[in-house]
Write a protein that holds these residues in place. Sequence first.
Motif, PDB file in Angstrom:
ATOM      1  N   CYS A 299      48.452 -98.401 -10.975  1.00 40.55           N
ATOM      2  CA  CYS A 299      48.445 -99.076 -12.272  1.00 40.55           C
ATOM      3  C   CYS A 299      48.719 -98.107 -13.418  1.00 40.55           C
ATOM      4  O   CYS A 299      48.895 -98.520 -14.554  1.00 40.55           O
ATOM      5  CB  CYS A 299      47.087 -99.741 -12.493  1.00 40.55           C
ATOM      6  SG  CYS A 299      45.744 -98.573 -12.241  1.00 40.55           S
TER       7      CYS A 299
ATOM      8  N   HIS B  95      46.613 -95.536 -14.318  1.00 46.35           N
ATOM      9  CA  HIS B  95      45.406 -94.797 -14.695  1.00 46.35           C
ATOM     10  C   HIS B  95      45.251 -93.557 -13.811  1.00 46.35           C
ATOM     11  O   HIS B  95      45.710 -93.540 -12.673  1.00 46.35           O
ATOM     12  CB  HIS B  95      44.175 -95.699 -14.584  1.00 46.35           C
ATOM     13  CG  HIS B  95      44.162 -96.767 -15.629  1.00 46.35           C
ATOM     14  ND1 HIS B  95      44.344 -98.093 -15.352  1.00 46.35           N
ATOM     15  CD2 HIS B  95      44.047 -96.663 -16.978  1.00 46.35           C
ATOM     16  CE1 HIS B  95      44.319 -98.793 -16.483  1.00 46.35           C
ATOM     17  NE2 HIS B  95      44.150 -97.947 -17.486  1.00 46.35           N
TER      18      HIS B  95
ATOM     19  N   CYS C 181      40.751-100.189  -9.291  1.00 42.72           N
ATOM     20  CA  CYS C 181      40.822 -99.250 -10.407  1.00 42.72           C
ATOM     21  C   CYS C 181      39.612 -99.456 -11.312  1.00 42.72           C
ATOM     22  O   CYS C 181      39.278-100.595 -11.643  1.00 42.72           O
ATOM     23  CB  CYS C 181      42.110 -99.451 -11.202  1.00 42.72           C
ATOM     24  SG  CYS C 181      42.113 -98.505 -12.741  1.00 42.72           S
TER      25      CYS C 181
ATOM     26  N   TYR D 278      39.350 -98.963 -14.326  1.00 41.62           N
ATOM     27  CA  TYR D 278      39.724 -99.278 -15.714  1.00 41.62           C
ATOM     28  C   TYR D 278      40.353-100.646 -15.900  1.00 41.62           C
ATOM     29  O   TYR D 278      40.055-101.335 -16.858  1.00 41.62           O
ATOM     30  CB  TYR D 278      40.646 -98.192 -16.286  1.00 41.62           C
ATOM     31  CG  TYR D 278      39.857 -96.940 -16.553  1.00 41.62           C
ATOM     32  CD1 TYR D 278      39.063 -96.867 -17.695  1.00 41.62           C
ATOM     33  CD2 TYR D 278      39.845 -95.888 -15.658  1.00 41.62           C
ATOM     34  CE1 TYR D 278      38.280 -95.763 -17.937  1.00 41.62           C
ATOM     35  CE2 TYR D 278      39.080 -94.776 -15.889  1.00 41.62           C
ATOM     36  CZ  TYR D 278      38.297 -94.720 -17.035  1.00 41.62           C
ATOM     37  OH  TYR D 278      37.520 -93.636 -17.273  1.00 41.62           O
ATOM     38  N   CYS D 279      41.285-100.994 -14.999  1.00 37.11           N
ATOM     39  CA  CYS D 279      42.026-102.228 -15.335  1.00 37.11           C
ATOM     40  C   CYS D 279      41.756-103.412 -14.429  1.00 37.11           C
ATOM     41  O   CYS D 279      42.351-104.420 -14.622  1.00 37.11           O
ATOM     42  CB  CYS D 279      43.513-101.925 -15.352  1.00 37.11           C
ATOM     43  SG  CYS D 279      44.194-101.422 -13.801  1.00 37.11           S
TER      44      CYS D 279
HETATM   45 ZN    ZN Z   1      44.088 -99.130 -13.591  1.00 41.90          ZN
END
Ligand code: ZN
Length: 392
Positions: free
Chosen positions: A354, A356, A374, A376-377
Amino acid sequence: MDSCLGVEQDLDKAISKFNFISERTDHVLQDMIDQVEHLRRELAEDGIDESLSHEWASMVKDLITAIKQLALKMSTDHRELHATVSRVGKSIDRHFIADYASVAPKAESFCSDTNRPIMEQAIAQHLYRQGLEEVGDTLVAEAGIPGVERTCTFAALQRCAAALCEGDPSAALAWAARRAADLQHSDLPFTLHRMQALNLARTEGVGAAIEYARRQFPAHAARHERQLQAAVCALAWCTPAAPPAPPHYHHLLSPRALGAEAAELFIREACALLQLAPLSPLAGAVLAGGRVLPALHDIRNKMTHPHVIAAWSDDELPLEVDLGEDGGGYHSVFACPILRQQASEQNPPMRLLCGHVISRDALNKLAMGVKLKCPYCPMEQSPSEARQIYFS
Ligand SMILES: [Zn+2]
């Protein structure tokens, strides 16, 4: 920025004082000249040629004394002005840091036998990239720089952009025509055709512009309906006898404003398409360096403690700097946002699918078999899809 404002204030003071004194001096000088002229005319009318009467002599003497006093006053004003001007110089010294030597203790390494040729190549490359072939050739010849590629794609793009800034879209249009398939989803072709249509309206008349618009605009009608309407309306103000255009058409009717906008878009789109960096390595380094310098200077001043100095290794920055939109991403170190540790050779940064980036240890901890979410996302992916990132 505060420094610039500070100097500007002192500069404004100097300029207003200069204007005041200049105006007053002109006035006083004219006044003196008038008085002398007046006395000379009266003397001439009186028909005196050789000796002056006592009365005339004292009048001349009075005038001389008055003029001497005024001249003295003017020279005092002038001296004061000089002091105000030199205050601007002092203000520059006070507001700006003149010596960055402490920040870059190894700056002289630019001049070493190994690094100087690299530096010179970077400068020559930058000149060629900017389309400054003649300057680049002179530098290469005079400094004897080997192995610099003279013709580069970016220089060709730069020439198209320069022509756009001058109001001529033909080179950029030819480039865009060759890349039409890649530019299907870009705003660039419409921007260039619009510029060309408005150019034609000025040079060959509105008829020619409408003819051109009929040929080129339909392909862009769906995507750029409003802009297209505005461009066609702007043609109404392109006839020689047209009254002044309303303010919101000024941008469309100014070839330079339109050209500058098109040039920026052109460089951005072309670099993205050809996967070129919009800045040369030298320009990128100067931009990043310029941003980081004040912060580095501050921190250098504060870090005088021996322990602190020891903790700062020489080839990395002890702070993070936001380089803004055009700065690109420059990292000298990577700290894992999950484990809050600096990456190392054993635990390098890994780029997830992705986009990150986390450290390999964190990746291993977060991975559940063949799946990784992930942090973060939260995109689901396989840990094997992550790629190691290398800083050079
Ligand atoms: Zn991510």
